[in-house]
Motif scaffolding. Sequence first.
Motif, PDB file in Angstrom:
ATOM      1  N   ALA A  90      12.394  14.537   1.201  1.00  0.00           N
ATOM      2  CA  ALA A  90      11.866  15.428   2.006  1.00  0.00           C
ATOM      3  C   ALA A  90      12.881  16.632   2.203  1.00  0.00           C
ATOM      4  N   VAL A  91      12.482  17.715   2.555  1.00  0.00           N
ATOM      5  CA  VAL A  91      13.145  18.808   2.587  1.00  0.00           C
ATOM      6  C   VAL A  91      13.837  19.077   4.084  1.00  0.00           C
ATOM      7  N   GLY A  92      14.887  19.400   4.112  1.00  0.00           N
ATOM      8  CA  GLY A  92      15.554  19.499   5.521  1.00  0.00           C
ATOM      9  C   GLY A  92      16.412  18.445   6.006  1.00  0.00           C
ATOM     10  N   ASN A  93      16.387  18.000   7.039  1.00  0.00           N
ATOM     11  CA  ASN A  93      17.375  16.988   7.533  1.00  0.00           C
ATOM     12  C   ASN A  93      17.213  15.558   7.104  1.00  0.00           C
ATOM     13  N   TYR A  94      16.517  15.419   5.833  1.00  0.00           N
ATOM     14  CA  TYR A  94      16.338  14.344   5.105  1.00  0.00           C
ATOM     15  C   TYR A  94      16.737  14.052   4.111  1.00  0.00           C
ATOM     16  N   GLY A  95      16.821  13.010   3.299  1.00  0.00           N
ATOM     17  CA  GLY A  95      17.243  12.574   1.918  1.00  0.00           C
ATOM     18  C   GLY A  95      16.299  12.875   1.018  1.00  0.00           C
ATOM     19  N   GLN A  96      16.671  12.836  -0.253  1.00  0.00           N
ATOM     20  CA  GLN A  96      16.202  12.927  -1.421  1.00  0.00           C
ATOM     21  C   GLN A  96      15.328  11.721  -1.855  1.00  0.00           C
ATOM     22  N   ASN A  97      15.521  10.571  -1.410  1.00  0.00           N
ATOM     23  CA  ASN A  97      15.037   9.262  -1.766  1.00  0.00           C
ATOM     24  C   ASN A  97      14.459   8.722  -0.635  1.00  0.00           C
ATOM     25  N   LEU A  98      13.764   7.471  -1.028  1.00  0.00           N
ATOM     26  CA  LEU A  98      13.113   6.604   0.110  1.00  0.00           C
ATOM     27  C   LEU A  98      14.330   5.942   1.162  1.00  0.00           C
ATOM     28  N   PRO A  99      14.172   5.927   2.318  1.00  0.00           N
ATOM     29  CA  PRO A  99      13.040   5.831   2.962  1.00  0.00           C
ATOM     30  C   PRO A  99      12.217   7.256   3.526  1.00  0.00           C
ATOM     31  N   ASP A 100      12.934   8.412   3.004  1.00  0.00           N
ATOM     32  CA  ASP A 100      12.575   9.719   3.326  1.00  0.00           C
ATOM     33  C   ASP A 100      11.375  10.044   2.317  1.00  0.00           C
ATOM     34  N   PHE A 101      10.312  10.530   2.655  1.00  0.00           N
ATOM     35  CA  PHE A 101       9.127  10.893   1.708  1.00  0.00           C
ATOM     36  C   PHE A 101       8.240  11.997   2.258  1.00  0.00           C
ATOM     37  N   HIS A 102       7.559  12.509   1.316  1.00  0.00           N
ATOM     38  CA  HIS A 102       6.676  13.728   1.974  1.00  0.00           C
ATOM     39  C   HIS A 102       5.435  13.494   1.191  1.00  0.00           C
ATOM     40  N   VAL A 103       4.148  14.029   1.711  1.00  0.00           N
ATOM     41  CA  VAL A 103       2.822  14.075   1.291  1.00  0.00           C
ATOM     42  C   VAL A 103       2.781  15.255   0.239  1.00  0.00           C
ATOM     43  N   THR A 104       2.233  14.756  -0.828  1.00  0.00           N
ATOM     44  CA  THR A 104       2.250  15.678  -1.952  1.00  0.00           C
ATOM     45  C   THR A 104       0.882  16.640  -1.869  1.00  0.00           C
ATOM     46  N   GLN A 160       0.831  -1.031   0.034  1.00  0.00           N
ATOM     47  CA  GLN A 160       0.096  -0.094  -0.137  1.00  0.00           C
ATOM     48  C   GLN A 160       0.852   1.225   0.039  1.00  0.00           C
ATOM     49  N   PHE A 161       2.325   1.311   0.691  1.00  0.00           N
ATOM     50  CA  PHE A 161       2.926   2.293   0.650  1.00  0.00           C
ATOM     51  C   PHE A 161       3.333   2.772  -0.752  1.00  0.00           C
ATOM     52  N   HIS A 162       3.683   1.559  -1.528  1.00  0.00           N
ATOM     53  CA  HIS A 162       4.023   1.907  -2.945  1.00  0.00           C
ATOM     54  C   HIS A 162       2.883   2.217  -3.846  1.00  0.00           C
ATOM     55  N   LEU A 163       1.725   1.768  -3.516  1.00  0.00           N
ATOM     56  CA  LEU A 163       0.648   2.242  -4.326  1.00  0.00           C
ATOM     57  C   LEU A 163       0.224   3.680  -4.241  1.00  0.00           C
ATOM     58  N   LEU A 164       0.570   4.043  -2.726  1.00  0.00           N
ATOM     59  CA  LEU A 164       0.446   5.631  -2.675  1.00  0.00           C
ATOM     60  C   LEU A 164       1.455   6.624  -3.469  1.00  0.00           C
ATOM     61  N   LEU A 165       2.518   5.922  -3.522  1.00  0.00           N
ATOM     62  CA  LEU A 165       3.429   6.517  -4.495  1.00  0.00           C
ATOM     63  C   LEU A 165       3.354   6.465  -5.712  1.00  0.00           C
ATOM     64  N   ASN A 166       2.871   5.507  -6.353  1.00  0.00           N
ATOM     65  CA  ASN A 166       2.323   5.541  -7.576  1.00  0.00           C
ATOM     66  C   ASN A 166       1.037   6.452  -7.985  1.00  0.00           C
ATOM     67  N   GLN A 167       0.310   6.464  -6.921  1.00  0.00           N
ATOM     68  CA  GLN A 167      -0.793   7.378  -7.451  1.00  0.00           C
ATOM     69  C   GLN A 167      -0.869   8.702  -6.900  1.00  0.00           C
ATOM     70  N   GLY A 168       0.656   9.240  -6.441  1.00  0.00           N
ATOM     71  CA  GLY A 168       0.869  10.576  -6.331  1.00  0.00           C
ATOM     72  C   GLY A 168       0.597  11.239  -5.153  1.00  0.00           C
ATOM     73  N   ILE A 169       0.174  10.302  -4.100  1.00  0.00           N
ATOM     74  CA  ILE A 169      -0.278  10.984  -2.766  1.00  0.00           C
ATOM     75  C   ILE A 169       1.025  11.166  -1.932  1.00  0.00           C
ATOM     76  N   ILE A 170       1.953  10.460  -2.063  1.00  0.00           N
ATOM     77  CA  ILE A 170       3.240  10.577  -1.501  1.00  0.00           C
ATOM     78  C   ILE A 170       4.318  10.729  -2.370  1.00  0.00           C
ATOM     79  N   ALA A 171       5.736  11.077  -2.357  1.00  0.00           N
ATOM     80  CA  ALA A 171       6.668  11.171  -3.282  1.00  0.00           C
ATOM     81  C   ALA A 171       7.979  11.123  -2.208  1.00  0.00           C
ATOM     82  N   PRO A 172       8.901  10.523  -2.920  1.00  0.00           N
ATOM     83  CA  PRO A 172      10.144  10.172  -2.448  1.00  0.00           C
ATOM     84  C   PRO A 172      10.827  11.558  -2.116  1.00  0.00           C
TER      85      PRO A 172
END
Length: 309
Positions: free
Chosen positions: A112-126, A98-110
């Motif tokens: 995050a801004v700040g003290n995170y990384g630009q790829n998974l496991p860090d993510f943000h809600v679109t 379900q996590f990857h389905l949310l990614l595929n449907q654009g609800i979340i994306a790999p």
Amino acid sequence: MEMETRDLSSIEIRSLMLDTLAYDGDDIDAEGKTFKSYGYQGTQSDLYRLMEGLAIKRGLLKLDIPLRGSAWSGDGIILYPQSTTNFSFSDIQNIYEQFHLLLNQGIIAPGAVGNYGQNLPDFHVTKYGLRCLEEHEILPYDVDGYLRRINSIPSISKWVEFYIKEALQCYNANCMEAAVIMLGLSSEKILDEQIDALLRYLYRNYTDEFSLMQTEVSNIRFASAKFNCYKKYFDMIKNNISDQTFKDMLPLVDRVSFQAYANFTRITRNGLAHPSDTKMERIEVLMIFISFIKYCQTQYGFINYYINN
């Protein structure tokens, strides 16, 4: 009595995941952390940890393994059933799916801004995802829940149910234009049922208007013209009906139904000369799906009134 536990369904996992992302209480994490308080950014471990807390709060899981706190965006722990988490093996598989389905449907994306990384496991809600979280209606990703709501409408026809089911499948396959076309077809079917029901009502109560409408509608081919005909005779009699049930429905049809129909006919077979030129945004289609349940409830309210009076 000891609580019974079971593997959670895909729909339950998905709903739990979205509810966790939207949650703003301080009682599902040892330190009161939420995604909202961190700008809807975090890691997969943050999400899974808070999901478990919410599942236990709602009675979906039994607390056998003590919940553990963790620094936000930390490494977290690997999910092992009945070792590091109360989720079952099946639940964990479902969570990852379900996590990857949310990614595929654009609800979340790999990323995050700040003290995170630009790829998974860090993510943000679109932005689109935030709109989904704001809505408290049944959303089209929950196919079974959406259809249950539709099927609860008295007298709804099998053809309307069929077109709506097809629309949901198109939406979840990311075919936005096809989804709205299917909703347009279901709307056309509802309109045909409305016209038939109104004609029978006029025959019993307004014979002059019945003769006029019957003659007029028999020469109409396109759905848009049928709709204008229906609205013409609806407006002609609506102020003459004293029944309070009917009067109570009038504000609904004025605010919701006529505007909704205008949206659906934009890309139906009668409203499009060049289908390839039409592009629907996902948020726009989501809003149509959300309004469509109310649209159906309102229209069948009038259909049932015509039939029973």
